[in-house]
Design an enzyme around this catalytic site. Structure first.
Site, PDB file in Angstrom:
ATOM      1  N   ILE A 102     -21.475 -21.359 -10.358  1.00  0.00           N
ATOM      2  CA  ILE A 102     -22.539 -22.077  -9.996  1.00  0.00           C
ATOM      3  C   ILE A 102     -23.260 -21.450  -8.734  1.00  0.00           C
ATOM      4  O   ILE A 102     -24.394 -21.851  -8.528  1.00  0.00           O
ATOM      5  CB  ILE A 102     -22.397 -23.657  -9.788  1.00  0.00           C
ATOM      6  CG1 ILE A 102     -21.260 -23.758  -8.607  1.00  0.00           C
ATOM      7  CG2 ILE A 102     -21.885 -24.215 -11.169  1.00  0.00           C
ATOM      8  CD1 ILE A 102     -20.917 -25.195  -8.251  1.00  0.00           C
ATOM      9  N   GLN A 120     -17.197 -16.810  -4.867  1.00  0.00           N
ATOM     10  CA  GLN A 120     -18.043 -17.593  -5.615  1.00  0.00           C
ATOM     11  C   GLN A 120     -17.460 -18.833  -5.968  1.00  0.00           C
ATOM     12  O   GLN A 120     -16.302 -18.910  -6.010  1.00  0.00           O
ATOM     13  CB  GLN A 120     -18.191 -16.604  -6.750  1.00  0.00           C
ATOM     14  CG  GLN A 120     -16.902 -15.873  -7.641  1.00  0.00           C
ATOM     15  CD  GLN A 120     -17.278 -14.836  -8.280  1.00  0.00           C
ATOM     16  OE1 GLN A 120     -17.898 -13.776  -7.738  1.00  0.00           O
ATOM     17  NE2 GLN A 120     -16.527 -14.487  -9.296  1.00  0.00           N
ATOM     18  N   ASP A 162     -22.318 -23.391   9.939  1.00  0.00           N
ATOM     19  CA  ASP A 162     -23.319 -22.761   9.049  1.00  0.00           C
ATOM     20  C   ASP A 162     -24.156 -23.880   8.421  1.00  0.00           C
ATOM     21  O   ASP A 162     -24.223 -23.794   7.042  1.00  0.00           O
ATOM     22  CB  ASP A 162     -22.638 -21.805   8.237  1.00  0.00           C
ATOM     23  CG  ASP A 162     -23.434 -20.777   7.373  1.00  0.00           C
ATOM     24  OD1 ASP A 162     -24.831 -20.685   7.811  1.00  0.00           O
ATOM     25  OD2 ASP A 162     -23.246 -20.220   6.473  1.00  0.00           O
TER      26      ASP A 162
END
Length: 565
Positions: free
Chosen positions: A131, A138, A287
């Site tokens: 996704i 990933q 982040d």
């Protein structure tokens, strides 16, 4: 599982990467040296226009993307360091995204099964279409014990590539350091160490899971915030499995409006979360770009991806609190003092210029429009550019700067007129505070002040004598000794020390009483009374001693007069 490269293969990989990096960055090095010497070895410097800087910044971003994961991450780190690069580079590198096509499924499956075992046994069901894909890992979706989960897998072979690139960076760093301005060498050295530590932490999913669970526990009492829980039994240092939490990307304002979400309130909630993480908890998500933040239908805020995180010690948090308070009170001098206290600003810096720069920054945070002419005039009035300011950002503060920079963009997307300072002011003033912890901090500060005052007072006679001894009048050196037959200076120093200690004792006793610390109140009260008694005695004893000396002097003069007769 793909075979880990041996020492020879690692050396060959590092060699290939070294050549690739040299070829990629040689044009930038030549441009840099031509800026300093028009003909490389001789000639004056040349002017670099803003348009030229922008073209170079774009070329640098494209070069970093072409070099792969390690240098994409390096560019993202540099985009948060205005103390290293000029604004044009900061803005361009801020556009770096590490969204890349996912690796081949068979390679990813080998990593996954080596970590958690055969997929058919580890999960009820597994969707082999990723996704999302990033430079270091990933994400896939699966079903585990009847619940949908997200499975983050480290990209195959990325460890060897990153280590080879870090080896190249370490090799080339001395050359970069030698050509850098002296004022930036310390900062560049910090950036290199920070980068290596940051990228290794981001590849370690055990570390990410620990941070995720810590932040989740810290935010557990807030019903408007969700951090997905991890699944420890299906997680390792290369695989991280979490409960799947759906949500709409936080920068999809059209979808948020259709959902009826109050975007201003959402921005305030996001800002408050980060103030709490930074000032109170000391562990924070570093982040906050839109891909890592989502919103549920009821407006609940969702945090994803804790690969980049930071920690702040108690002292750093206290200094940061002081900085926030100074911003909230428009005390720019206090902001500068906080930066100096945190070691982020050279104490010998041009204080007036730094104050003017930070004043504009605070105006901007309040949602006020800062004219470009203001910034230009300010910069032109200083010999250099904003990145020449003597900021010295340690690693933890650099991450705080990153958070503030990215968070600003997200909040302004939600509300273009968002007032950061108003939220900071309200959050700092209303957040709960443990009175015992505050009393302990004040006790420590008070004891430090008492010790410093005592040392200063006791050192006055010696310093005064040394200063007078070194007085120079043209060719005549005057050496003067201070006569202190009656020990006046010593008594004065003693009284100053006792006075400071007594005053501090009264304050400490009051604080302990207010915080209901019975034992501490009794001890502090007794110590204060003892100090006051000594102070009183010093005045009384000196008076008696003076009277005795005066009587003795009268008697001596009387005897001398009689002798003359």
């Amino acid at each position: 599982m793909p075979r880990e490269p041996g020492s020879i293969r690692r050396a060959l990989l590092a060699g290939r990467r070294f050549v690739a990096v040299i070829v990629a960055f040689t044009p930038f090095a030549l441009m840099y040296y031509r800026d300093r010497r028009r003909f490389l070895l001789f000639g004056g410097s040349r002017d670099v226009s803003e348009a030229m800087r922008e073209r170079r910044a774009t070329a640098l971003r494209e070069t970093l993307v072409a070099l792969g994961p390690t240098f994409i991450k390096l560019g993202q780190l540099l985009s948060t360091r205005p103390d290293v690069l000029p604004p044009a580079y900061i803005e361009e590198l801020g556009r770096l995204q590490d969204d890349v096509p996912p690796a081949d499924w068979n390679d990813a499956r080998a990593v996954l099964e080596d970590a958690v075992g055969p997929l058919e046994e580890a999960f009820d069901d597994f969707d082999t279409d990723a996704i999302s894909g990033a430079s270091l890992g990933q994400v896939y979706t699966a079903t585990y014990e009847g619940e949908r989960v997200a499975v983050k897998v480290r990209r195959p072979g990325v460890e060897a590539l990153v280590e080879a690139d870090l080896r190249v960076v370490r090799t080339l760093f001395p050359l970069l350091l030698r050509s850098a301005p002296p004022t930036q060498r310390f900062t560049l050295s910090n950036v290199t160490t920070e980068f290596a530590d940051t990228i290794r932490d981001e590849m370690n999913y055990d570390h990410e899971r620990e941070v995720l669970e810590t932040v989740r526990a810290n935010l557990a009492d807030d019903p408007n915030v969700v951090v997905p829980a991890s699944v420890p039994e299906r997680s390792t240092d290369r695989v991280l499995t979490m409960r799947y939490v759906e949500g709409t990307k936080i920068d999809d304002v059209d979808a948020l409006d259709a959902m009826g979400v109050d975007r201003t309130a959402l921005a305030e909630r996001l800002e408050r979360c980060y103030i709490g993480m930074l000032v109170e908890d000391g562990v924070f998500h570093a982040d906050p770009h839109p891909g890592n933040l989502a919103v549920q239908d009821d407006g609940t805020l969702v945090f994803y991806d804790f690969g980049m995180s930071g920690t702040l010690g108690a002292e750093r948090r206290e200094h940061l609190r002081d900085c926030y308070l100074a911003v909230a009170n428009d005390d720019i001098e206090g902001v500068v003092d906080a930066f100096v206290a945190m070691g982020a600003l050279d104490p010998t810096a041009d204080r007036q210029f730094v104050t003017d720069v930070l004043s504009l920054a605070v105006e901007h945070l309040r949602g006020e429009r800062v004219a470009h002419t203001q910034v230009r005039d300010l910069v032109e009035g200083f010999e250099g550019t904003l990145h020449d300011l003597p900021f010295r950002m340690p690693r933890d503060l650099a991450l705080v700067v990153r958070v503030a920079t990215v968070l600003e963009g997200v909040c302004l997307t939600l509300d273009p007129d968002f007032d950061f300072v108003a939220v900071v002011e309200d959050a700092i003033e209303t957040e709960p505070e443990d009175p015992r912890e505050r009393v302990e901090a004040l006790l420590g500060e008070t004891s430090d002040d008492v010790v410093a005052s005592a040392r200063a007072a006791l050192g006055v006679p010696q310093k005064l004598e040394r200063t007078l001894d070194r007085a120079d009048r043209d060719d005549l050196t005057v050496r003067t000794g201070v006569a202190d037959e009656n020990d006046v200076l010593r008594r004065l120093a003693r009284r100053v020390v006792l006075g400071v200690a007594a005053s501090a004792g009264v304050v400490v006793t009051s604080l302990c009483y207010t915080a209901a610390l019975t034992d501490a109140t009794i001890v502090a009260g007794i110590a204060t009374l003892g100090t006051l008694a000594l102070l009183y005695r010093s005045f009384g004893s000196s008076g008696r001693q003076r009277a005795v000396r005066e009587a003795g002097q009268v008697a001596q003069r009387s005897l001398e007069n009689r002798g003359r007769r």
